[in-house]
Design a protein around this motif. Structure first.
Motif, PDB file in Angstrom:
ATOM      1  N   HIS A  61       0.861  -1.193   0.000  1.00 61.65           N
ATOM      2  CA  HIS A  61       0.000   0.000   0.000  1.00 61.65           C
ATOM      3  C   HIS A  61       0.886   1.228   0.000  1.00 61.65           C
ATOM      4  O   HIS A  61       2.059   1.162   0.398  1.00 61.65           O
TER       5      HIS A  61
ATOM      6  N   GLU B 172      -6.627   5.585   0.355  1.00 58.91           N
ATOM      7  CA  GLU B 172      -7.280   4.505  -0.388  1.00 58.91           C
ATOM      8  C   GLU B 172      -8.082   5.164  -1.505  1.00 58.91           C
ATOM      9  O   GLU B 172      -9.248   5.495  -1.336  1.00 58.91           O
TER      10      GLU B 172
ATOM     11  N   ARG C 279      -8.024   1.964  -7.344  1.00 56.34           N
ATOM     12  CA  ARG C 279      -6.764   1.581  -6.714  1.00 56.34           C
ATOM     13  C   ARG C 279      -5.649   1.289  -7.702  1.00 56.34           C
ATOM     14  O   ARG C 279      -4.541   1.026  -7.309  1.00 56.34           O
TER      15      ARG C 279
END
Ligand code: GLY
Ligand code: MN
Ligand code: MN
Length: 413
Positions: free
Chosen positions: A337, A347, A351
């Protein structure tokens, strides 16, 4: 951070919002804990990204009306009695030095200020940070009842896409957070031995973080021995460390609101068994293969898919599964991430980030075998550079040989 950093960030946001708009960002408030106690305050990250101010209640307003951009900061009125209890709050003449906003007003003027603009404009766009749970929702409910001529827009993704790319100063804060994290992990590795509790090792990490001036951790430390390590977000940390088991640590220091995020897994007694070594090296191979692929232009989602394939192949070689489709029995998270002011930084709705120079991503493959009491994750933080990558966590030892050597040379007890 220099005030130009915040000024540039506001300028970029102002360039991206439509004309005929107000953008309103709230610093936020410390959540209530119980009775007269609150949880510690931490500023809304987007507010902080545009102002560098870490006090509660203040409000940033950016306006773009008839093509003209303006900036305002609404701050708390000075309360001399509260200041005797809780300390000074920011003064009007201090704001410019921190973030370069020149027009500073008091919170008491906020409603009449926004009313005046909204009532004078047809179909004005109101940009708010509508990430779940934000203070902005109180304001949103208020204005939805008050006006009919407004278009509400969520600014979260717009600021989020800027935050994905770090400036040199931001990278340096993350380097510092990582350096503290590494010191903390080394300290707890030195003190590992059978018979103590997971929280005792955790305490060595906490001590190093505090001693280095960090106000907070990136997230609640995971200290998971033996089978506990197969629970991804195990934070109970109260089991005894058993001779022959591994312990998985996933932790990070936070430095001036920028985070480190490292996972390492090591043998409690300092030596891996043959099976632990085999699984460890399988995870390590994937960690290294993924990092090798990182450079501008690479799709995060594609890399995530490849990583899953590679872990599946390793699981087949380890005799855990016979077909790749079964991999989710032993690997059940994403490969990484974005890392920044939040540990799981931004987020975005979409994505599929394509890597660009200045992004920082974690790489954290794992294999979790509950029936064997083995859970292994190896996590590094990686900066995408113009030509490839830099492993920001490279000073943190990683191979079986390095770990065994470090632990045998540094036994504190
Ligand atoms: N501890 C959460 C993570 O590594 O992403
Ligand atoms: Mn982590
Ligand atoms: Mn992580």
């Amino acid at each position: 951070m220099k005030r130009e950093f915040y000024k540039n960030n506001r300028e970029k946001v102002l360039n991206k919002i439509k004309d005929n708009s107000l953008l309103i960002l709230f610093a936020g408030k410390a959540p209530k804990k119980t009775a007269d106690e609150n949880y510690p305050f931490t500023p809304n990250r987007n507010f902080y990204y545009l102002t560098g101010i870490d006090e509660e209640d203040h409000i940033l307003v950016l306006s773009k009306l008839n093509g003209i951009a303006k900036e305002y900061l609404f701050i708390k009125e000075v309360d001399p009695i509260m200041e005797k209890w809780e300390g000074k709050t920011i003064r009007k003449d201090e704001v410019f030095d921190i973030c370069g906003v020149e027009d500073v007003k008091y919170l008491g003027d906020f409603n009449s200020f926004t009313d005046k603009i909204i009532l004078n404009k047809e179909d004005i766009n109101i940009y708010l940070d509508l990430e779940k749970g934000n203070t902005s929702y109180d304001f949103l409910n208020e204005i939805k009842n008050k006006y009919y001529n407004i278009n509400i827009k969520n600014v979260f993704n717009l600021i989020g896409s800027l935050r994905l790319i770090k400036t040199e100063e931001e990278v340096n804060r993350i380097r510092k957070a990582i350096a503290i994290t590494i010191d903390g992990v080394n300290e707890l590795m030195k003190n590992s031995k059978p018979g103590i509790k997971e929280y005792e090792l955790e305490a060595y990490f906490d001590f190093v973080c505090k001693k280095n001036g960090t106000k907070d951790l990136a997230f609640k430390t995971i200290a998971a021995a033996g089978k506990n390590a197969t629970v991804l977000h195990y934070v109970t940390n109260d089991s005894e460390l058993m001779d022959g088991d591994l312990i998985l640590f996933d932790l990070g220091a936070q430095y001036k609101y920028y985070n480190g995020d490292i996972s390492r897994t090591f043998p409690i007694n300092g030596r891996f068994t043959d099976r632990q070594k085999e699984v460890y090296n399988a995870v390590l191979r994937v960690n290294e293969k993924v990092i090798e692929e990182m450079k501008p232009g690479v799709s995060f989602l594609e890399l995530n898919k490849k990583a899953k394939e590679w872990i599946a192949e390793e699981c087949i070689s380890l005799g855990l599964i016979t077909s790749k489709e079964e991999v989710s029995k032993y690997y059940y998270h994403s490969i990484g991430h974005s890392l920044g002011m939040d540990t799981h930084d931004i987020e975005l709705e979409n994505r599929d980030v394509i890597f660009e120079s200045g992004m920082i991503y974690t790489v954290e493959p794992g294999i979790y075998i509950e029936e064997e009491g083995i859970g292994i994750r190896i996590e590094d933080d990686v900066l995408i550079t113009d030509n490839g990558y830099e492993i920001l966590t490279k000073e943190m030892i990683k191979t079986v040989e390095e770990i065994e050597e470090f632990m045998s040379n540094n036994k504190e007890n």
